[in-house]
Scaffold this motif. Structure first.
Motif, PDB file in Angstrom:
ATOM      1  N   SER A   1       0.804  -1.224   0.000  1.00 42.20           N
ATOM      2  CA  SER A   1       0.000   0.000   0.000  1.00 42.20           C
ATOM      3  C   SER A   1       0.838   1.275   0.000  1.00 42.20           C
ATOM      4  CB  SER A   1      -0.945   0.001   1.205  1.00 42.20           C
ATOM      5  OG  SER A   1      -0.201  -0.062   2.417  1.00 42.20           O
ATOM      6  N   ALA A   2       2.091   1.178   0.314  1.00 40.83           N
ATOM      7  CA  ALA A   2       2.944   2.367   0.355  1.00 40.83           C
ATOM      8  C   ALA A   2       3.698   2.578  -0.956  1.00 40.83           C
ATOM      9  CB  ALA A   2       3.937   2.265   1.504  1.00 40.83           C
ATOM     10  N   GLY A   3       3.539   1.671  -1.926  1.00 41.17           N
ATOM     11  CA  GLY A   3       4.317   1.756  -3.155  1.00 41.17           C
ATOM     12  C   GLY A   3       3.647   2.598  -4.237  1.00 41.17           C
ATOM     13  N   GLN A   4       4.442   2.968  -5.244  1.00 41.82           N
ATOM     14  CA  GLN A   4       3.938   3.763  -6.376  1.00 41.82           C
ATOM     15  C   GLN A   4       2.937   2.965  -7.189  1.00 41.82           C
ATOM     16  OE1 GLN A   4       4.400   6.909  -7.120  1.00 41.82           O
ATOM     17  NE2 GLN A   4       3.314   6.863  -9.096  1.00 41.82           N
ATOM     18  N   ASN A   5       3.157   1.641  -7.310  1.00 43.28           N
ATOM     19  CA  ASN A   5       2.237   0.819  -8.084  1.00 43.28           C
ATOM     20  C   ASN A   5       0.840   0.816  -7.460  1.00 43.28           C
ATOM     21  OD1 ASN A   5       1.821  -1.112 -10.326  1.00 43.28           O
ATOM     22  ND2 ASN A   5       1.387  -2.546  -8.665  1.00 43.28           N
ATOM     23  N   TRP A   6       0.789   0.728  -6.120  1.00 42.06           N
ATOM     24  CA  TRP A   6      -0.510   0.776  -5.426  1.00 42.06           C
ATOM     25  C   TRP A   6      -1.230   2.106  -5.708  1.00 42.06           C
ATOM     26  CZ3 TRP A   6      -3.304  -2.549  -2.178  1.00 42.06           C
ATOM     27  CH2 TRP A   6      -4.381  -1.962  -1.501  1.00 42.06           C
ATOM     28  N   SER A   7      -0.484   3.199  -5.663  1.00 47.83           N
ATOM     29  CA  SER A   7      -1.070   4.520  -5.915  1.00 47.83           C
ATOM     30  C   SER A   7      -1.662   4.596  -7.322  1.00 47.83           C
ATOM     31  CB  SER A   7      -0.015   5.606  -5.728  1.00 47.83           C
ATOM     32  OG  SER A   7      -0.538   6.876  -6.035  1.00 47.83           O
ATOM     33  N   GLU A   8      -0.944   4.026  -8.291  1.00 49.78           N
ATOM     34  CA  GLU A   8      -1.436   4.073  -9.678  1.00 49.78           C
ATOM     35  C   GLU A   8      -2.626   3.138  -9.863  1.00 49.78           C
ATOM     36  OE1 GLU A   8       1.918   3.299 -12.172  1.00 49.78           O
ATOM     37  OE2 GLU A   8       2.886   5.219 -11.722  1.00 49.78           O
ATOM     38  N   MET A   9      -2.643   1.980  -9.217  1.00 51.22           N
ATOM     39  CA  MET A   9      -3.785   1.086  -9.307  1.00 51.22           C
ATOM     40  C   MET A   9      -5.021   1.722  -8.674  1.00 51.22           C
ATOM     41  SD  MET A   9      -2.365  -2.803  -8.633  1.00 51.22           S
ATOM     42  CE  MET A   9      -1.760  -2.433  -6.970  1.00 51.22           C
ATOM     43  N   SER A  10      -4.847   2.380  -7.521  1.00 48.87           N
ATOM     44  CA  SER A  10      -5.956   3.057  -6.852  1.00 48.87           C
ATOM     45  C   SER A  10      -6.542   4.147  -7.748  1.00 48.87           C
ATOM     46  CB  SER A  10      -5.473   3.666  -5.537  1.00 48.87           C
ATOM     47  OG  SER A  10      -6.497   4.414  -4.939  1.00 48.87           O
ATOM     48  N   GLU A  11      -5.661   4.877  -8.385  1.00 47.73           N
ATOM     49  CA  GLU A  11      -6.129   5.934  -9.290  1.00 47.73           C
ATOM     50  C   GLU A  11      -6.897   5.339 -10.464  1.00 47.73           C
ATOM     51  OE1 GLU A  11      -4.312   9.666 -11.927  1.00 47.73           O
ATOM     52  OE2 GLU A  11      -3.002   8.504 -10.576  1.00 47.73           O
ATOM     53  N   ALA A  12      -6.424   4.193 -10.980  1.00 45.34           N
ATOM     54  CA  ALA A  12      -7.071   3.564 -12.127  1.00 45.34           C
ATOM     55  C   ALA A  12      -8.465   3.050 -11.773  1.00 45.34           C
ATOM     56  CB  ALA A  12      -6.206   2.432 -12.666  1.00 45.34           C
ATOM     57  N   VAL A  13      -8.634   2.392 -10.613  1.00 44.80           N
ATOM     58  CA  VAL A  13      -9.954   1.865 -10.263  1.00 44.80           C
ATOM     59  C   VAL A  13     -10.941   2.992  -9.957  1.00 44.80           C
ATOM     60  CG1 VAL A  13      -9.073  -0.379  -9.486  1.00 44.80           C
ATOM     61  CG2 VAL A  13      -9.258   1.531  -7.844  1.00 44.80           C
ATOM     62  N   HIS A  14     -10.463   4.070  -9.353  1.00 46.19           N
ATOM     63  CA  HIS A  14     -11.337   5.227  -9.132  1.00 46.19           C
ATOM     64  C   HIS A  14     -11.730   5.865 -10.462  1.00 46.19           C
ATOM     65  CE1 HIS A  14      -9.974   5.028  -4.892  1.00 46.19           C
ATOM     66  NE2 HIS A  14     -11.142   5.623  -4.643  1.00 46.19           N
ATOM     67  N   LEU A  15     -10.784   5.914 -11.416  1.00 48.42           N
ATOM     68  CA  LEU A  15     -11.078   6.452 -12.744  1.00 48.42           C
ATOM     69  C   LEU A  15     -12.145   5.603 -13.421  1.00 48.42           C
ATOM     70  CD1 LEU A  15     -10.435   8.392 -15.111  1.00 48.42           C
ATOM     71  CD2 LEU A  15      -8.641   6.775 -15.800  1.00 48.42           C
ATOM     72  N   GLY A  16     -11.996   4.279 -13.317  1.00 49.88           N
ATOM     73  CA  GLY A  16     -12.971   3.397 -13.946  1.00 49.88           C
ATOM     74  C   GLY A  16     -14.354   3.543 -13.339  1.00 49.88           C
ATOM     75  N   ALA A  17     -14.443   3.691 -12.010  1.00 49.71           N
ATOM     76  CA  ALA A  17     -15.736   3.831 -11.345  1.00 49.71           C
ATOM     77  C   ALA A  17     -16.326   5.230 -11.495  1.00 49.71           C
ATOM     78  CB  ALA A  17     -15.591   3.505  -9.866  1.00 49.71           C
ATOM     79  N   GLY A  18     -15.479   6.179 -11.879  1.00 47.97           N
ATOM     80  CA  GLY A  18     -15.956   7.556 -12.014  1.00 47.97           C
ATOM     81  C   GLY A  18     -16.181   8.216 -10.671  1.00 47.97           C
ATOM     82  N   LEU A  19     -15.409   7.813  -9.671  1.00 48.95           N
ATOM     83  CA  LEU A  19     -15.559   8.345  -8.315  1.00 48.95           C
ATOM     84  C   LEU A  19     -14.269   9.014  -7.863  1.00 48.95           C
ATOM     85  CD1 LEU A  19     -17.322   5.242  -6.708  1.00 48.95           C
ATOM     86  CD2 LEU A  19     -18.442   7.327  -7.551  1.00 48.95           C
ATOM     87  N   ASP A  20     -14.390   9.896  -6.881  1.00 48.20           N
ATOM     88  CA  ASP A  20     -13.184  10.491  -6.304  1.00 48.20           C
ATOM     89  C   ASP A  20     -12.853   9.765  -4.998  1.00 48.20           C
ATOM     90  OD1 ASP A  20     -14.323  12.171  -3.901  1.00 48.20           O
ATOM     91  OD2 ASP A  20     -15.622  12.610  -5.621  1.00 48.20           O
ATOM     92  N   GLU A  21     -11.604   9.818  -4.649  1.00 48.04           N
ATOM     93  CA  GLU A  21     -11.125   9.070  -3.479  1.00 48.04           C
ATOM     94  C   GLU A  21     -11.729   9.571  -2.177  1.00 48.04           C
ATOM     95  OE1 GLU A  21      -6.913   8.951  -3.414  1.00 48.04           O
ATOM     96  OE2 GLU A  21      -6.714   8.114  -5.433  1.00 48.04           O
ATOM     97  N   ALA A  22     -12.131  10.836  -2.125  1.00 47.44           N
ATOM     98  CA  ALA A  22     -12.635  11.405  -0.875  1.00 47.44           C
ATOM     99  C   ALA A  22     -13.982  10.811  -0.469  1.00 47.44           C
ATOM    100  CB  ALA A  22     -12.751  12.919  -1.000  1.00 47.44           C
TER     101      ALA A  22
END
Length: 209
Positions: free
Chosen positions: A133-154
């Motif tokens: 969860s602390a790696g760059q890959n995790w950050s990019e995967m999180s961004e991708a799934v939020h992009l796909g769902a059309g939701l913001d992380e907040a």
């Protein structure tokens, strides 16, 4: 004898006088006729000249009025042409704006349909199978799934972010706290590109792992 001579002399003098009177009368008549003819001739010339000048003046006024009308008509036509050109420019601008908006919308739809929802990677040495969860890959995967769902992380909670069945795939389950809907998002790694959204499923219940 002397009396006859005097009579003849007197008669001859009378004849000469009559002839002279006649000549003078003829001269007077001739001169009077000449003067009268000259007067009437000059008067007729003046009349013709006045008529010509009057005609020219009227023609000039008419031409001036026509020129004014032509100029007014020309100004009116120019104004109408400018208004038409302005309206055409505005219509052309509106059409271009509408066309640009439609093109943008179509491009967005085509990009989504063609799987263009991609998060470009910034990893120097990519490791798509790294789920720390602390790696760059995790950050990019999180961004991708939020992009796909059309939701913001907040407004979402990541229920699960795991391997998707291979070393280059991942699966994320998100909960939208505003609507209480769940999103099952699958993403795929592409070398030299990043994480690409593959599919998105929405449901009212939490998907199984």
């Amino acid at each position: 004898m002397g009396q006859r001579y005097q009579q003849r002399k007197s008669k001859r003098a009378n004849q000469i006088l009559n002839v002279a009177i006649t000549i003078v009368a003829v001269l007077i008549i001739f001169l009077g006729s000449s003067l009268a003819f000259s007067y009437f001739n000059d008067s007729s010339k003046d009349t013709v000249v006045d008529e010509e000048q009057t005609g020219i003046g009227e023609s000039g006024d008419g031409e001036t009025i026509e020129e004014g009308n032509e100029e007014g008509s020309s100004d009116g036509n120019d104004s109408e042409s400018n208004e038409d050109a302005t309206n055409e420019d505005e219509e052309g601008t509106e059409d271009q704006d509408e066309g640009t908006e439609e093109d943008s919308a179509n491009e967005d739809e085509e990009g989504t349909e063609d799987g263009e929802m991609v998060v470009p990677t910034e990893q120097t040495n990519p490791n798509p199978n790294d789920f720390s969860s602390a790696g760059q890959n995790w950050s990019e995967m999180s961004e991708a799934v939020h992009l796909g769902a059309g939701l913001d992380e907040a407004s979402t909670t990541i229920i699960r972010l795991e391997n998707g069945g291979s070393t280059t795939s991942a699966r994320g389950i998100l909960l939208d706290r505003n609507s209480s809907m769940y999103y099952d998002v699958r993403i795929q790694w592409e070398d030299n590109v990043g994480w690409r959204v593959e599919s998105v499923e929405e449901s009212a219940t939490q998907p199984s792992y």
